[in-house]
Structures are given as structure tokens and as C-alpha cells.
Enzyme design. Structure first.
Site, short mmCIF file in Angstrom:
data_model
loop_
_atom_site.label_atom_id
_atom_site.label_comp_id
_atom_site.label_asym_id
_atom_site.label_seq_id
_atom_site.Cartn_x
_atom_site.Cartn_y
_atom_site.Cartn_z
N ILE A 185 0.82 -1.22 0.00
CA ILE A 185 0.00 0.00 0.00
C ILE A 185 0.86 1.27 0.00
CG2 ILE A 185 -2.10 -0.99 1.00
CD1 ILE A 185 -1.15 0.34 3.69
N PHE A 232 -6.50 -3.25 7.05
CA PHE A 232 -5.81 -4.11 8.03
C PHE A 232 -4.29 -4.05 7.88
CE2 PHE A 232 -9.91 -6.22 7.33
CZ PHE A 232 -10.34 -6.45 8.62
N TYR A 242 3.70 0.08 18.56
CA TYR A 242 2.56 -0.49 17.85
C TYR A 242 1.29 0.33 18.16
CZ TYR A 242 -1.35 -3.62 16.92
OH TYR A 242 -2.55 -4.15 16.49
N HIS A 271 1.30 -15.62 19.88
CA HIS A 271 0.06 -15.43 20.62
C HIS A 271 -0.28 -16.64 21.49
CE1 HIS A 271 -0.32 -12.45 17.34
NE2 HIS A 271 -0.70 -11.71 18.37
N1 UDP Z 1 1.23 -15.06 27.06
C1 UDP Z 1 1.90 -16.03 27.81
N2 UDP Z 1 2.69 -16.92 27.15
C2 UDP Z 1 2.87 -16.90 25.80
C3 UDP Z 1 2.16 -15.92 25.03
C4 UDP Z 1 1.35 -15.02 25.71
O1 UDP Z 1 1.78 -16.07 29.04
O2 UDP Z 1 3.61 -17.73 25.26
C5 UDP Z 1 0.35 -14.10 27.77
C6 UDP Z 1 0.70 -12.64 27.53
O3 UDP Z 1 1.62 -12.20 28.50
C7 UDP Z 1 -0.67 -11.96 27.66
C8 UDP Z 1 -1.65 -13.03 27.18
O4 UDP Z 1 -0.95 -14.27 27.24
O5 UDP Z 1 -0.96 -11.70 29.02
C9 UDP Z 1 -2.12 -12.80 25.75
O6 UDP Z 1 -0.97 -12.59 24.95
P1 UDP Z 1 -1.04 -12.54 23.37
O7 UDP Z 1 0.37 -12.39 22.87
O8 UDP Z 1 -1.83 -13.69 22.86
O9 UDP Z 1 -1.89 -11.23 23.05
P2 UDP Z 1 -1.66 -9.69 23.51
O10 UDP Z 1 -2.34 -9.55 24.85
O11 UDP Z 1 -0.20 -9.42 23.54
O12 UDP Z 1 -2.37 -8.94 22.44
#
Ligand code: UDP
Length: 329
Positions: A51, A72, A140, A188
Site C-alpha cells: 500500500i 488491516f 505499535y 500469541h
Molecule cells: N502469554 C503467555 N505466554 C505466551 C504468550 C502469551 O503467558 O507464550 C500471555 C501474555 O503475557 C498476555 C496473554 O498471554 O498476558 C495474551 O498474549 P497474546 O500475545 O496472545 O496477546 P496480547 O495480549 O499481547 O495482544
């Protein structure tokens, strides 16, 4: 007239394309495929390109009569943004500047924007309202907030109408498992837990168990990707009917701790999913829970997957069918 979806080969973008096609919309997808997957684009007309490339955008706007854009395309990893802030300013803010300039020049005045709960930073109160202070704690969130503001000022000057959707934690997959979540490397929580259940990892590392929450682990508001997709279509319809700019939170309004998510995944997968405690991840607020009352009352949004077990079950179906993600397709 067509809807242009930037980043339509990505996780939330590809599910939104499915939703738009289900509503009979004509869809044009652009994606540079740096993190997206061509196989995730299940319909519409696809163009590979960036883009920030004005010539490329001009050619897409020339070929199709675009009514509105759903935007997105962006870099979206908090940790990476702290390491590489200039990449985030370039891929998010500068690229969006190119997109908006092209839209204005081609007379396209409606945009639905993929924003984030990271625009709020450390919340002052829970649940988080759209009117709360925005004070991002990483590049971000900072660049997404700057993009929201660029759209608002462009409304003031050029009549560009924008709806910014601030997502909480997107999760799950299309219920038929035809598309789902596939990041490389995966960072994630839910996909990583499911990789443990698939035997691809030994244990899930919990990022800190000394937070001020009941079990000491972070609490998040998980929202199904198809519910997010539906909110984009409703936002588009809202722009069509009302032609006013606005911002909405999208979450279920219920928080689950990391330990609760792991426990629910054990029930869904029937796998022991070993866990270990790792150090805290920088920049993680203890609790993030949305108030989505505004989206419900103004857009008429009603999340269908408001149960964590069902959300994880849809993700599990996708991961079981595609243990290597889109590489299996
Ligand atoms: N998290 C964790 N272990 C992992 C990945 C994520 O404990 O391997 C925790 C992270 O600290 C947060 C929650 O899971 O509290 C969700 O994290 P994610 O990266 O999925 O999404 P975010 O909240 O960063 O958008």
C-alpha cells in the site's frame, strides 16, 4: 461498487473477507504477503502489492470502482515494535498516509480501520471505555493511535469518514476451519498452547505469575475472529447509513487469566498441556477488558462466540486440520 480490503490475506483480514462475501459484497484484496497467506484469500479479486507503492494503489483504484476501504495492512507485534519502532512508523503510519492520499485523490471517502486496545496503554479503570485516556506504551499502539488521528483530521479537511475498531484479543478460527491463525513465528497465547497440544512444543511458558490478579497471571478479553469480522461489516453499513466518523471497542467484556485459558484448552483438547512460569513480558498490562456497549448499541453488534471454550474449540479444529498452518494447504 467494491470494498477494498488491505491486508486481506492476514488473520483478521481474511475472516473479514469471508464475512463480506457472505453479505454479497464485491471484494478486492491487496496484500504484500509479507505476513499474510495467499491461501487465506477465499474469494474476491486479489492483488499482491504494497500500500505504500502509490503506482500500485493507483492501478487498483483505476481498475475497480472502490466504495470504501477496510484497512488491516500493518505490522502488529508489540514486542517487535519496541525493538524496531521506525519499521512500525514506516509500515503503519507512512504506508497509511499513502493509502489515504490515494483514497482522497480517487474520491474514496469511507474507511473502516483495524485499531487496537494497545491505543489505551495501561488502563486507569476496567472495563475500558472509548472515552478513556489513550496513552500507548509501545510503538505499535502509538502508530495505530496516530493513524486514527490522521483519519480524524482527514475527515475535518477532506470529509474522509472513518470508523476505528479497537480490538482486544482476537482468537479462534472460521468454524469450518477453512481459514485460521498462522503467524511465523507464532507469539500469541492460544495458538502456542494448541501447538503444545499438537506435540509441537513441550510446554506453554506463562509470562509472569506475580501480577495483581487472582491467580497472578494476566487477564485478557478474548474475542472471536468471526465476531470481529462481523463488526467490520456492521461498521461499513453504519458508514453507508450515517456517514459519521467514530471509534468502537470490540471485546466480549469478560476477562480470562492466562491460567484459565490454559485450563480451558486442556478441556477442549483433552491434552495435559504442561505449563512453566517464565519472566514477565515487557509492556504487558495486568488486566485488559473492553466495554463494548457502544458497539452493541450503536452498530447493533452481538458477539456470537462469547464462550471461551467455543472460541478455543474453533481454533483447535483449525490447528488439528492444519498443524503446519497454511503450509499444509
Ligand atoms: N502469554 C503467555 N505466554 C505466551 C504468550 C502469551 O503467558 O507464550 C500471555 C501474555 O503475557 C498476555 C496473554 O498471554 O498476558 C495474551 O498474549 P497474546 O500475545 O496472545 O496477546 P496480547 O495480549 O499481547 O495482544
Amino acid at each position: 461498487m467494491a470494498i477494498l480490503v488491505t491486508g486481506g490475506a492476514g488473520y483478521i483480514g481474511s475472516h473479514t473477507v469471508v464475512e463480506l462475501l457472505n453479505h454479497g459484497e464485491e471484494v478486492v484484496v491487496v496484500d504484500n504477503l509479507r505476513t499474510g497467506h495467499k491461501q487465506a484469500v477465499t474469494g474476491g479479486t486479489f492483488y499482491q502489492g504494497d500500500i505504500s507503492d502509490r503506482k500500485f494503489l493507483d492501478s487498483v483504484f483505476a481498475k475497480h470502482e472502490i466504495e470504501a476501504v477496510i484497512h488491516f495492512a500493518a505490522s502488529s507485534l508489540v514486542g517487535e515494535s519496541v525493538q524496531k519502532p521506525l519499521d512500525y512508523y514506516e509500515n503503519n503510519l507512512i504506508a497509511s498516509h499513502a493509502l489515504v492520499s490515494a483514497m482522497i485523490d480517487h474520491g474514496v471517502k469511507k474507511i473502516v480501520f483495524s485499531s487496537t486496545a494497545a491505543t489505551y496503554g495501561e488502563p486507569k479503570s476496567i472495563p475500558i471505555l472509548e472515552s478513556d485516556v489513550t496513552s500507548p506504551t509501545n510503538p505499535y499502539g502509538e502508530t495505530k493511535l496516530a493513524m486514527e488521528k490522521m483519519f480524524r483530521w482527514s475527515d475535518n479537511a477532506y470529509g474522509l469518514k472513518s470508523i476505528s475498531l479497537r480490538y482486544f484479543n482476537a482468537a479462534g478460527a472460521h468454524p469450518d476451519a477453512m481459514i485460521g491463525e498462522d503467524h511465523n513465528p507464532e507469539s500469541h497465547l492460544i495458538p502456542i498452547i494448541l501447538q503444545v497440544a499438537l506435540g509441537q512444543r513441550e510446554a506453554i511458558g506463562i509470562f509472569g505469575d506475580d501480577y495483581p490478579t487472582e491467580d497472578g497471571t494476566c487477564i485478557r478479553d478474548y474475542i472471536h475472529v468471526m465476531d470481529l469480522a462481523n463488526a467490520h461489516w456492521l461498521a461499513l453499513e453504519h458508514l453507508r447509513k450515517n456517514n459519521t466518523s467514530d471509534v468502537f471497542n470490540l471485546g466480549n467484556g469478560t476477562g480470562f487469566s492466562v491460567k484459565q485459558v490454559i485450563e480451558t484448552a486442556r478441556q477442549v483438547t483433552d491434552h495435559p498441556i504442561p505449563e512453566k512460569v517464565s519472566p514477565r513480558r515487557a509492556g504487558d498490562p495486568a488486566v485488559l477488558i473492553a466495554s463494548s456497549e457502544k458497539a452493541q448499541s450503536v452498530l447493533g453488534w452481538k458477539p456470537q462466540y462469547n464462550d471461551l471454550k467455543t472460541i478455543i474449540a474453533t481454533a483447535w479444529k483449525w490447528h488439528q486440520a492444519n498443524p503446519k498452518g497454511y503450509n499444509d494447504k
